[in-house]
Design a protein around this motif. Structure first.
Motif, PDB file in Angstrom:
ATOM      1  N   ASN A 193       6.433  42.504  45.618  1.00  0.00           N
ATOM      2  CA  ASN A 193       5.385  42.986  44.532  1.00  0.00           C
ATOM      3  C   ASN A 193       4.865  41.979  43.735  1.00  0.00           C
ATOM      4  OD1 ASN A 193       6.073  45.534  45.606  1.00  0.00           O
ATOM      5  ND2 ASN A 193       7.838  45.825  44.248  1.00  0.00           N
ATOM      6  N   VAL A 194       5.385  40.621  43.618  1.00  0.00           N
ATOM      7  CA  VAL A 194       5.068  39.720  42.720  1.00  0.00           C
ATOM      8  C   VAL A 194       4.226  38.727  43.508  1.00  0.00           C
ATOM      9  CG1 VAL A 194       6.933  39.795  40.989  1.00  0.00           C
ATOM     10  CG2 VAL A 194       7.043  38.317  42.727  1.00  0.00           C
ATOM     11  N   GLY A 195       4.048  38.996  44.567  1.00  0.00           N
ATOM     12  CA  GLY A 195       3.184  38.192  45.613  1.00  0.00           C
ATOM     13  C   GLY A 195       3.572  36.819  45.988  1.00  0.00           C
ATOM     14  N   LEU A 196       4.880  36.717  46.004  1.00  0.00           N
ATOM     15  CA  LEU A 196       5.403  35.522  46.184  1.00  0.00           C
ATOM     16  C   LEU A 196       6.092  35.489  47.694  1.00  0.00           C
ATOM     17  CD1 LEU A 196       7.189  34.702  42.853  1.00  0.00           C
ATOM     18  CD2 LEU A 196       5.058  33.862  44.040  1.00  0.00           C
ATOM     19  N   PHE A 197       6.210  36.535  48.583  1.00  0.00           N
ATOM     20  CA  PHE A 197       7.179  36.532  49.695  1.00  0.00           C
ATOM     21  C   PHE A 197       6.154  35.555  50.609  1.00  0.00           C
ATOM     22  CE2 PHE A 197       7.752  37.906  54.068  1.00  0.00           C
ATOM     23  CZ  PHE A 197       9.398  37.963  54.191  1.00  0.00           C
ATOM     24  N   ASP A 198       4.782  35.914  50.681  1.00  0.00           N
ATOM     25  CA  ASP A 198       4.167  35.080  51.520  1.00  0.00           C
ATOM     26  C   ASP A 198       4.022  33.554  51.159  1.00  0.00           C
ATOM     27  OD1 ASP A 198       3.376  37.063  53.281  1.00  0.00           O
ATOM     28  OD2 ASP A 198       1.898  37.627  51.971  1.00  0.00           O
ATOM     29  N   ASN A 199       4.805  33.016  50.081  1.00  0.00           N
ATOM     30  CA  ASN A 199       4.717  31.641  49.744  1.00  0.00           C
ATOM     31  C   ASN A 199       5.929  31.088  49.926  1.00  0.00           C
ATOM     32  OD1 ASN A 199       1.950  31.170  48.027  1.00  0.00           O
ATOM     33  ND2 ASN A 199       2.755  33.006  47.116  1.00  0.00           N
ATOM     34  N   LEU A 200       6.812  32.038  50.688  1.00  0.00           N
ATOM     35  CA  LEU A 200       8.151  31.260  50.882  1.00  0.00           C
ATOM     36  C   LEU A 200       8.211  30.269  52.081  1.00  0.00           C
ATOM     37  CD1 LEU A 200      10.527  34.436  50.711  1.00  0.00           C
ATOM     38  CD2 LEU A 200      10.390  32.698  49.187  1.00  0.00           C
ATOM     39  N   PRO A 201       8.733  29.227  51.817  1.00  0.00           N
ATOM     40  CA  PRO A 201       8.457  28.176  53.060  1.00  0.00           C
ATOM     41  C   PRO A 201       9.224  28.493  54.305  1.00  0.00           C
ATOM     42  CG  PRO A 201       9.975  27.171  51.387  1.00  0.00           C
ATOM     43  CD  PRO A 201       9.816  28.816  50.986  1.00  0.00           C
ATOM     44  N   PHE A 202       9.089  29.359  54.836  1.00  0.00           N
ATOM     45  CA  PHE A 202       9.845  29.788  56.155  1.00  0.00           C
ATOM     46  C   PHE A 202       9.380  28.840  57.259  1.00  0.00           C
ATOM     47  CE2 PHE A 202       9.872  34.018  54.429  1.00  0.00           C
ATOM     48  CZ  PHE A 202      11.332  34.109  54.352  1.00  0.00           C
ATOM     49  N   LEU A 203       8.197  28.420  57.527  1.00  0.00           N
ATOM     50  CA  LEU A 203       7.987  27.414  58.628  1.00  0.00           C
ATOM     51  C   LEU A 203       8.446  26.014  58.217  1.00  0.00           C
ATOM     52  CD1 LEU A 203       4.212  28.920  59.323  1.00  0.00           C
ATOM     53  CD2 LEU A 203       6.289  29.136  60.871  1.00  0.00           C
ATOM     54  N   GLU A 204       8.372  25.643  56.809  1.00  0.00           N
ATOM     55  CA  GLU A 204       8.860  24.436  56.653  1.00  0.00           C
ATOM     56  C   GLU A 204      10.241  24.470  56.783  1.00  0.00           C
ATOM     57  OE1 GLU A 204       8.459  21.441  52.832  1.00  0.00           O
ATOM     58  OE2 GLU A 204       7.748  23.584  52.541  1.00  0.00           O
ATOM     59  N   TRP A 205      10.942  25.378  56.621  1.00  0.00           N
ATOM     60  CA  TRP A 205      12.578  25.391  56.760  1.00  0.00           C
ATOM     61  C   TRP A 205      12.786  25.525  58.186  1.00  0.00           C
ATOM     62  CZ3 TRP A 205      13.536  30.394  53.015  1.00  0.00           C
ATOM     63  CH2 TRP A 205      13.560  29.876  51.740  1.00  0.00           C
ATOM     64  N   PHE A 206      12.066  26.420  59.008  1.00  0.00           N
ATOM     65  CA  PHE A 206      12.398  26.486  60.392  1.00  0.00           C
ATOM     66  C   PHE A 206      12.247  25.107  61.238  1.00  0.00           C
ATOM     67  CE2 PHE A 206      11.567  31.267  60.197  1.00  0.00           C
ATOM     68  CZ  PHE A 206      12.560  31.420  59.360  1.00  0.00           C
ATOM     69  N   GLY A 207      11.034  24.620  60.602  1.00  0.00           N
ATOM     70  CA  GLY A 207      10.209  23.262  61.696  1.00  0.00           C
ATOM     71  C   GLY A 207      11.311  22.030  61.691  1.00  0.00           C
ATOM     72  N   CYS A 208      12.043  21.964  60.770  1.00  0.00           N
ATOM     73  CA  CYS A 208      12.908  20.887  60.735  1.00  0.00           C
ATOM     74  C   CYS A 208      14.435  21.188  60.706  1.00  0.00           C
ATOM     75  CB  CYS A 208      12.708  20.163  59.283  1.00  0.00           C
ATOM     76  SG  CYS A 208      13.252  20.940  57.629  1.00  0.00           S
ATOM     77  N   GLY A 209      14.652  22.492  61.067  1.00  0.00           N
ATOM     78  CA  GLY A 209      15.829  23.117  61.445  1.00  0.00           C
ATOM     79  C   GLY A 209      16.743  22.980  59.988  1.00  0.00           C
ATOM     80  N   PHE A 210      16.002  23.029  58.842  1.00  0.00           N
ATOM     81  CA  PHE A 210      16.688  23.163  57.507  1.00  0.00           C
ATOM     82  C   PHE A 210      17.288  21.526  57.162  1.00  0.00           C
ATOM     83  CE2 PHE A 210      16.688  27.522  58.071  1.00  0.00           C
ATOM     84  CZ  PHE A 210      16.304  28.136  56.964  1.00  0.00           C
ATOM     85  N   ALA A 211      16.791  20.694  57.910  1.00  0.00           N
ATOM     86  CA  ALA A 211      17.340  19.340  57.238  1.00  0.00           C
ATOM     87  C   ALA A 211      16.359  19.191  56.115  1.00  0.00           C
ATOM     88  CB  ALA A 211      16.776  18.299  58.431  1.00  0.00           C
ATOM     89  N   TYR A 212      16.994  18.294  55.054  1.00  0.00           N
ATOM     90  CA  TYR A 212      16.393  18.158  53.828  1.00  0.00           C
ATOM     91  C   TYR A 212      16.786  19.365  52.914  1.00  0.00           C
ATOM     92  CZ  TYR A 212      12.840  17.252  50.152  1.00  0.00           C
ATOM     93  OH  TYR A 212      12.359  17.383  49.027  1.00  0.00           O
ATOM     94  N   PHE A 213      16.881  20.569  53.281  1.00  0.00           N
ATOM     95  CA  PHE A 213      17.132  21.741  52.349  1.00  0.00           C
ATOM     96  C   PHE A 213      18.411  22.240  52.380  1.00  0.00           C
ATOM     97  CE2 PHE A 213      12.746  22.085  54.086  1.00  0.00           C
ATOM     98  CZ  PHE A 213      12.171  22.320  52.898  1.00  0.00           C
TER      99      PHE A 213
END
Length: 292
Positions: A193-213
């Motif tokens: 509703n606040v237009g932020l779901f599409d800004n969540l860094p899913f691909l960034e999280w997944f691409g590095c297997g959550f390393a750094y995060f």
């Protein structure tokens, strides 16, 4: 509940894995000649790998170490020689930025990966997000294993396991939205509703297997599942991470407040929080009985 537990216990016992003395059991599995990789995958689906067995187990499942122990030393030498050839090529072609240092070692490993993949020196452009993901994995892997040769090949194989199928990663984003809605409908709807779901860094999280995060002390538990064949486990980590971050005022974000979202997401998780996220993700997988 008891019937479910007994059924699971009987199943793992049938395939050679029991919950009793898990570390000893894994040692026995790795000592088999040849090693049964399906049993290793079954073990990882149920247990965490003891630290002494991490490197060999990961190498086995990522097709670096052979299943026959009698040729393992020979094969390891071949990987080392191939790495040295690639490293030499990086240096001769001028892609190495000065002498090797602690600061540029991951950049060198990325260049070696590019040459190994045929992206250099023919001038093919590399995806910048791929570079970031590879380097993040490499940074963690260099602290996990004993030498750069093992660190490179494990990073290389894990990176490709996660990133070779870009469509699959996009499907993971869709699945993350679905499971977040099921797990915390209020949080999901608020972010949409606040237009932020599409800004969540899913691909960034997944691409590095959550390393750094996720702190390095907890990354083993995630990579154990991924390397064991459950790449979809990344979806449940993302869902449980967001539910955990709800307490950091995700619910108080206003419309299109991307700055506030980034501020919350960039705050590093402490180890206890990361352990909680991993535990909840495993519970969610079991609850949904999902075949990852």
């Amino acid at each position: 509940m008891d019937d479910k537990f007994n059924f699971r216990a009987m199943y793992y016992e049938k395939v050679g894995v029991t919950a009793i003395e898990g570390s000893k059991q894994l040692g026995c599995l790795l000592a088999e000649e040849p090693v049964d990789k399906s049993k290793l995958q079954t073990y990882l689906a149920q247990f965490a790998i003891p630290s002494m067995y991490h490197t060999l187990t990961w190498q086995m499942l990522l097709d670096i170490a052979p299943i026959y122990g009698c040729i393992r030393v020979f094969v390891a030498k071949q990987w080392e020689m191939q790495y040295e050839d690639l490293y030499h090529a990086v240096t001769v072609l001028g892609y190495a930025d000065g002498p090797p240092t602690e600061d540029n070692v991951t950049e060198r490993l990325w260049r070696i990966h590019e040459i190994e993949e045929g992206l250099l020196p023919v001038g093919l452009s590399s995806n910048s997000s791929d570079r970031t993901n590879f380097i993040r994995i490499a940074n963690y892997m260099l602290n996990i294993v004993d030498n750069q040769v093992d660190a490179f090949w494990l990073t290389n194989k894990l990176f490709k396991l996660i990133n070779d199928n870009k469509v699959n990663l996009q499907n993971f984003v869709t699945a993350a939205g679905f499971h977040l809605y099921k797990e915390d409908e209020e949080l999901y709807e608020h972010l949409v509703n606040v237009g932020l779901f599409d800004n969540l860094p899913f691909l960034e999280w997944f691409g590095c297997g959550f390393a750094y995060f996720i702190p390095e002390t907890c990354i083993y538990r995630i990579w154990d599942k991924v390397i064991g064949g459950s790449t979809g486990f990344l979806v449940f980590i993302s869902v449980c991470l967001l539910v955990n971050l709800r307490r950091r005022q995700l619910m108080k974000l206003h419309k299109e407040d991307t700055t506030g979202l980034q501020r919350i997401l960039k705050k590093e998780l402490i180890s206890t929080e990361a352990e909680l996220v991993c535990n909840k993700a495993i519970e969610l997988c079991n609850k949904l009985r999902t075949n990852l």
